[in-house]
Design a protein around this motif. Structure first.
Motif, PDB file in Angstrom:
ATOM      1  N   VAL A 127       0.759  -1.256   0.069  1.00 23.33           N
ATOM      2  CA  VAL A 127      -0.114   0.088   0.150  1.00 23.33           C
ATOM      3  C   VAL A 127       0.881   1.336   0.114  1.00 23.33           C
ATOM      4  CG1 VAL A 127      -1.547   1.425   1.192  1.00 23.33           C
ATOM      5  CG2 VAL A 127      -1.905  -1.168   1.211  1.00 23.33           C
ATOM      6  N   GLN A 128       1.749   1.001   0.803  1.00 23.64           N
ATOM      7  CA  GLN A 128       2.791   2.391   1.027  1.00 23.64           C
ATOM      8  C   GLN A 128       3.386   2.472  -0.543  1.00 23.64           C
ATOM      9  OE1 GLN A 128       4.917   1.125   4.205  1.00 23.64           O
ATOM     10  NE2 GLN A 128       3.295   1.750   5.754  1.00 23.64           N
ATOM     11  N   ALA A 129       3.969   1.695  -1.074  1.00 22.45           N
ATOM     12  CA  ALA A 129       4.614   1.915  -2.281  1.00 22.45           C
ATOM     13  C   ALA A 129       3.696   2.358  -3.330  1.00 22.45           C
ATOM     14  CB  ALA A 129       5.295   0.480  -2.603  1.00 22.45           C
ATOM     15  N   LEU A 130       2.599   1.675  -3.375  1.00 19.93           N
ATOM     16  CA  LEU A 130       1.571   2.341  -4.312  1.00 19.93           C
ATOM     17  C   LEU A 130       1.079   3.704  -4.027  1.00 19.93           C
ATOM     18  CD1 LEU A 130       0.070   1.639  -7.044  1.00 19.93           C
ATOM     19  CD2 LEU A 130      -1.624   0.535  -5.525  1.00 19.93           C
ATOM     20  N   ALA A 131       0.874   3.979  -2.698  1.00 24.12           N
ATOM     21  CA  ALA A 131       0.420   5.220  -2.267  1.00 24.12           C
ATOM     22  C   ALA A 131       1.408   6.293  -2.759  1.00 24.12           C
ATOM     23  CB  ALA A 131       0.262   5.250  -0.904  1.00 24.12           C
ATOM     24  N   GLU A 132       2.737   6.069  -2.957  1.00 22.54           N
ATOM     25  CA  GLU A 132       3.825   7.004  -3.059  1.00 22.54           C
ATOM     26  C   GLU A 132       3.521   7.287  -4.643  1.00 22.54           C
ATOM     27  OE1 GLU A 132       7.686   5.785  -2.252  1.00 22.54           O
ATOM     28  OE2 GLU A 132       7.331   5.388  -0.177  1.00 22.54           O
ATOM     29  N   LEU A 133       3.308   6.396  -5.380  1.00 23.68           N
ATOM     30  CA  LEU A 133       3.260   6.742  -6.824  1.00 23.68           C
ATOM     31  C   LEU A 133       1.970   7.581  -7.222  1.00 23.68           C
ATOM     32  CD1 LEU A 133       4.286   5.865  -9.753  1.00 23.68           C
ATOM     33  CD2 LEU A 133       2.687   3.940  -9.775  1.00 23.68           C
ATOM     34  N   HIS A 134       0.811   7.150  -6.356  1.00 21.21           N
ATOM     35  CA  HIS A 134      -0.522   7.848  -6.490  1.00 21.21           C
ATOM     36  C   HIS A 134      -0.353   9.175  -6.129  1.00 21.21           C
ATOM     37  CE1 HIS A 134      -3.342   4.115  -6.802  1.00 21.21           C
ATOM     38  NE2 HIS A 134      -2.392   4.103  -7.925  1.00 21.21           N
ATOM     39  N   PHE A 135       0.412   9.338  -5.110  1.00 15.35           N
ATOM     40  CA  PHE A 135       0.405  10.683  -4.593  1.00 15.35           C
ATOM     41  C   PHE A 135       1.274  11.759  -5.419  1.00 15.35           C
ATOM     42  CE2 PHE A 135       3.412  13.926  -2.378  1.00 15.35           C
ATOM     43  CZ  PHE A 135       2.348  14.536  -1.409  1.00 15.35           C
ATOM     44  N   LYS A 136       2.069  11.087  -6.283  1.00 12.61           N
ATOM     45  CA  LYS A 136       2.913  11.749  -7.261  1.00 12.61           C
ATOM     46  C   LYS A 136       1.992  11.910  -8.568  1.00 12.61           C
ATOM     47  CE  LYS A 136       7.370  10.656  -5.634  1.00 12.61           C
ATOM     48  NZ  LYS A 136       8.763  10.047  -6.048  1.00 12.61           N
ATOM     49  N   GLY A 137       1.033  11.655  -8.782  1.00 10.20           N
ATOM     50  CA  GLY A 137      -0.003  11.666  -9.794  1.00 10.20           C
ATOM     51  C   GLY A 137       0.131  10.680 -10.907  1.00 10.20           C
ATOM     52  N   TRP A 138       0.535   9.498 -10.540  1.00  7.87           N
ATOM     53  CA  TRP A 138       0.922   8.462 -11.429  1.00  7.87           C
ATOM     54  C   TRP A 138      -0.370   7.161 -11.031  1.00  7.87           C
ATOM     55  CZ3 TRP A 138       4.093   8.455 -15.832  1.00  7.87           C
ATOM     56  CH2 TRP A 138       4.907   9.614 -15.913  1.00  7.87           C
ATOM     57  N   ALA A 139      -0.687   6.472 -12.246  1.00  4.97           N
ATOM     58  CA  ALA A 139      -1.389   5.225 -11.869  1.00  4.97           C
ATOM     59  C   ALA A 139      -0.256   4.257 -12.656  1.00  4.97           C
ATOM     60  CB  ALA A 139      -2.654   5.243 -12.871  1.00  4.97           C
ATOM     61  N   HIS A 140       0.009   3.129 -11.929  1.00  6.81           N
ATOM     62  CA  HIS A 140       0.912   1.975 -12.367  1.00  6.81           C
ATOM     63  C   HIS A 140       0.419   1.440 -13.821  1.00  6.81           C
ATOM     64  CE1 HIS A 140       3.213  -1.562 -12.384  1.00  6.81           C
ATOM     65  NE2 HIS A 140       4.290  -0.878 -11.569  1.00  6.81           N
ATOM     66  N   GLY A 141      -0.990   0.898 -13.686  1.00  4.15           N
ATOM     67  CA  GLY A 141      -1.311   0.288 -14.790  1.00  4.15           C
ATOM     68  C   GLY A 141      -1.018  -1.124 -14.948  1.00  4.15           C
ATOM     69  N   ASP A 142      -0.111  -1.637 -14.217  1.00  6.80           N
ATOM     70  CA  ASP A 142       0.306  -2.911 -14.160  1.00  6.80           C
ATOM     71  C   ASP A 142       0.759  -3.628 -12.812  1.00  6.80           C
ATOM     72  OD1 ASP A 142       0.966  -5.583 -15.515  1.00  6.80           O
ATOM     73  OD2 ASP A 142       2.900  -4.950 -16.158  1.00  6.80           O
ATOM     74  N   VAL A 143      -0.028  -3.444 -12.039  1.00  7.95           N
ATOM     75  CA  VAL A 143       0.093  -3.740 -10.752  1.00  7.95           C
ATOM     76  C   VAL A 143      -0.178  -5.459 -10.529  1.00  7.95           C
ATOM     77  CG1 VAL A 143      -1.057  -3.947  -8.397  1.00  7.95           C
ATOM     78  CG2 VAL A 143      -0.619  -1.528  -9.432  1.00  7.95           C
ATOM     79  N   GLN A 144       0.734  -6.024  -9.959  1.00  6.64           N
ATOM     80  CA  GLN A 144       0.586  -7.575  -9.814  1.00  6.64           C
ATOM     81  C   GLN A 144       1.643  -8.164  -8.753  1.00  6.64           C
ATOM     82  OE1 GLN A 144       3.092  -9.825 -13.047  1.00  6.64           O
ATOM     83  NE2 GLN A 144       2.313  -7.912 -14.238  1.00  6.64           N
ATOM     84  N   PRO A 145       1.416  -9.185  -8.330  1.00 12.32           N
ATOM     85  CA  PRO A 145       2.450  -9.675  -7.127  1.00 12.32           C
ATOM     86  C   PRO A 145       3.855  -9.602  -7.509  1.00 12.32           C
ATOM     87  CG  PRO A 145       0.459 -10.972  -7.367  1.00 12.32           C
ATOM     88  CD  PRO A 145       0.415 -10.078  -8.474  1.00 12.32           C
ATOM     89  N   ALA A 146       4.151  -9.858  -8.757  1.00  7.36           N
ATOM     90  CA  ALA A 146       5.586 -10.041  -8.889  1.00  7.36           C
ATOM     91  C   ALA A 146       6.126  -8.612  -9.188  1.00  7.36           C
ATOM     92  CB  ALA A 146       5.740 -10.716 -10.550  1.00  7.36           C
ATOM     93  N   HIS A 147       5.377  -7.506  -9.188  1.00  7.89           N
ATOM     94  CA  HIS A 147       6.122  -5.996  -9.242  1.00  7.89           C
ATOM     95  C   HIS A 147       6.015  -5.612  -7.662  1.00  7.89           C
ATOM     96  CE1 HIS A 147       4.390  -5.919 -13.612  1.00  7.89           C
ATOM     97  NE2 HIS A 147       5.561  -6.731 -13.526  1.00  7.89           N
ATOM     98  N   PHE A 148       5.950  -6.534  -6.675  1.00  8.95           N
ATOM     99  CA  PHE A 148       6.114  -5.900  -5.388  1.00  8.95           C
ATOM    100  C   PHE A 148       7.173  -6.819  -4.825  1.00  8.95           C
ATOM    101  CE2 PHE A 148       1.609  -4.656  -5.602  1.00  8.95           C
ATOM    102  CZ  PHE A 148       1.706  -3.291  -5.323  1.00  8.95           C
ATOM    103  N   ILE A 149       8.537  -5.956  -4.602  1.00  7.94           N
ATOM    104  CA  ILE A 149       9.852  -6.566  -4.255  1.00  7.94           C
ATOM    105  C   ILE A 149       9.868  -6.254  -2.734  1.00  7.94           C
ATOM    106  CG2 ILE A 149      12.029  -6.988  -4.375  1.00  7.94           C
ATOM    107  CD1 ILE A 149      10.251  -8.142  -6.857  1.00  7.94           C
ATOM    108  N   VAL A 150      10.042  -7.326  -1.956  1.00  3.82           N
ATOM    109  CA  VAL A 150      10.301  -7.022  -0.362  1.00  3.82           C
ATOM    110  C   VAL A 150      11.742  -7.101  -0.197  1.00  3.82           C
ATOM    111  CG1 VAL A 150       9.546  -8.042   1.728  1.00  3.82           C
ATOM    112  CG2 VAL A 150       7.982  -8.807  -0.200  1.00  3.82           C
ATOM    113  N   GLY A 151      11.988  -5.723  -0.126  1.00  2.00           N
ATOM    114  CA  GLY A 151      13.389  -5.494   0.471  1.00  2.00           C
ATOM    115  C   GLY A 151      13.497  -5.450   1.989  1.00  2.00           C
TER     116      GLY A 151
END
Length: 278
Positions: A127-151
Motif C-alpha cells: 500500500v505504501q509503495a503504491l501510495a507514493e506513486l499515486h501521491f505523485k499523480g501517476w497510475a501504475h497500470g500493471d500492478v501484480q504480485p511480481a511487481h512488489f519486491i520485499v526489500g
C-alpha cells in the motif's frame, strides 16, 4: 520465450563495466539481466518487437517499453538510471532491488492445511509503495504480485513501463492495451474489448492490488476462467463478473472485497486501504 536471450549491448557494457551478470528473465519482447558492478547492482532491461505468430499478433510497443519506463522513472526522481536505444529496440538501467516478490513471500499461506496467515506488514508495504506513486499523480497500470519486491528495509514497486501520469515524449510512448488479465479491473477489460485500448487509473490499481493480495494468499485468481482461454474470453469473464467468493483470513476478506468492487467509484482509495490495514 525466445530460444536464446539477447546479450547486453556494447553501450550498456561500456557504461556499467560489469563484474558479473545473470539472466533473470527472457520472454517475448523483453530480456532482463541482473548486473553486478563495482558501484552497485543494477537491473538492465532490453526491449525488442514481438513478431506475429499464429497464436499472437505482432507487438511493436515492447521495443519501446524500456526507454518509456526510464523516462517515467526519471520523472519520478529515481536516482541512478539511464536509458537509450540499441539495434533491436531500447534499453534501460535501474537499481536492482533484492528480495522476494509478494507471491513468493506468501507462499506458506498457500500450503494446504497451513496455519500461516498473510502478514499485514507486507500488505501495508504494498500500500505504501503504491501510495507514493499515486501521491505523485501517476497510475501504475500493471500492478501484480511480481511487481512488489520485499526489500530488507522497504517494499519496492517495479515495472513502470505502462504507468500514466506525466508527459512522456510521443516518440517513446504507446497506447495502453491492458495488462496481465488476472489483475485487470472490469472497466479496463471492457474498454480493451471495445476499442483495443484503455486508460490506467488509480481505481484500477486498487482493484489490481486487491486481486494481487487475494491470489498471493490463496493461489486462486479472482475471476474464474480456463487457464488456456484466449485473452478476449478472459476479459469477457471479467466484464461479466464471474468472480470467485473472496475468502481470506483475518481482516483481509472485507477489505479485499471492497477493493474488488465492480464499480471503480465505489472502491476505497489507497489511503483508505492503508487506514483499514493499520
Amino acid at each position: 520465450m525466445s530460444d536464446s536471450p539477447h546479450e547486453l549491448p556494447i553501450v550498456v557494457l561500456d557504461g556499467l563495466m560489469p563484474t558479473s551478470q545473470r539472466l533473470v528473465l527472457n520472454r517475448r519482447g523483453s530480456t532482463v539481466w541482473q548486473v553486478d558492478t563495482r558501484s552497485g547492482q543494477y537491473a538492465v532491461k532490453l526491449g525488442y518487437p514481438i513478431e506475429a505468430t499464429p497464436e499472437w499478433p505482432a507487438q511493436p510497443w515492447t521495443a519501446l517499453a524500456p526507454v518509456r519506463e526510464g523516462n517515467v522513472l526519471f520523472q519520478l526522481g529515481v536516482d541512478d538510471i539511464a536509458y537509450g536505444e540499441w539495434e533491436h529496440g531500447t534499453w534501460n538501467i535501474q537499481p536492482w532491488h533484492e528480495g522476494p516478490d509478494l507471491y513468493r513471500l506468501w507462499e506458506p499461506c498457500r500450503v494446504p492445511g497451513a496455519s500461516f496467515e498473510p502478514q499485514v506488514s507486507a500488505a501495508l508495504g504494498c500500500v505504501q509503495a503504491l501510495a507514493e506513486l499515486h501521491f505523485k499523480g501517476w497510475a501504475h497500470g500493471d500492478v501484480q504480485p511480481a511487481h512488489f519486491i520485499v526489500g530488507p528495509e522497504r517494499m519496492h514497486l517495479i515495472d513502470l513501463a505502462l504507468a500514466r501520469g506525466g508527459r512522456v515524449p510521443k516518440a517513446v510512448d504507446f497506447p495502453f492495451r491492458g495488462c496481465l488479465v488476472h489483475y485487470e479491473a472490469p472497466e479496463i477489460s471492457r474498454s480493451v474489448l471495445a476499442t483495443g485500448e484503455a486508460e490506467p487509473t488509480e481505481a484500477a490499481d486498487i482493484y489490481a492490488l486487491g486481486a494481487s493480495l487475494f491470489i498471493s494468499a490463496t493461489g486462486r485468481r479472482v475471476v474464474d476462467y480456463p487457464d488456456n482461454a484466449p485473452r478476449p474470453v478472459q476479459r469477457r469473464a471479467i466484464v461479466d463478473g464471474r468472480r470467485r467468493a473472496v475468502s481470506m483470513p483475518g481482516r483481509f476478506a472485507t477489505l479485499v472485497r471492497e477493493m474488488l468492487n465492480y464499480s471503480p467509484e465505489n472502491r476505497p482509495t489507497i489511503y483508505e486501504v492503508g487506514k483499514a490495514l493499520s
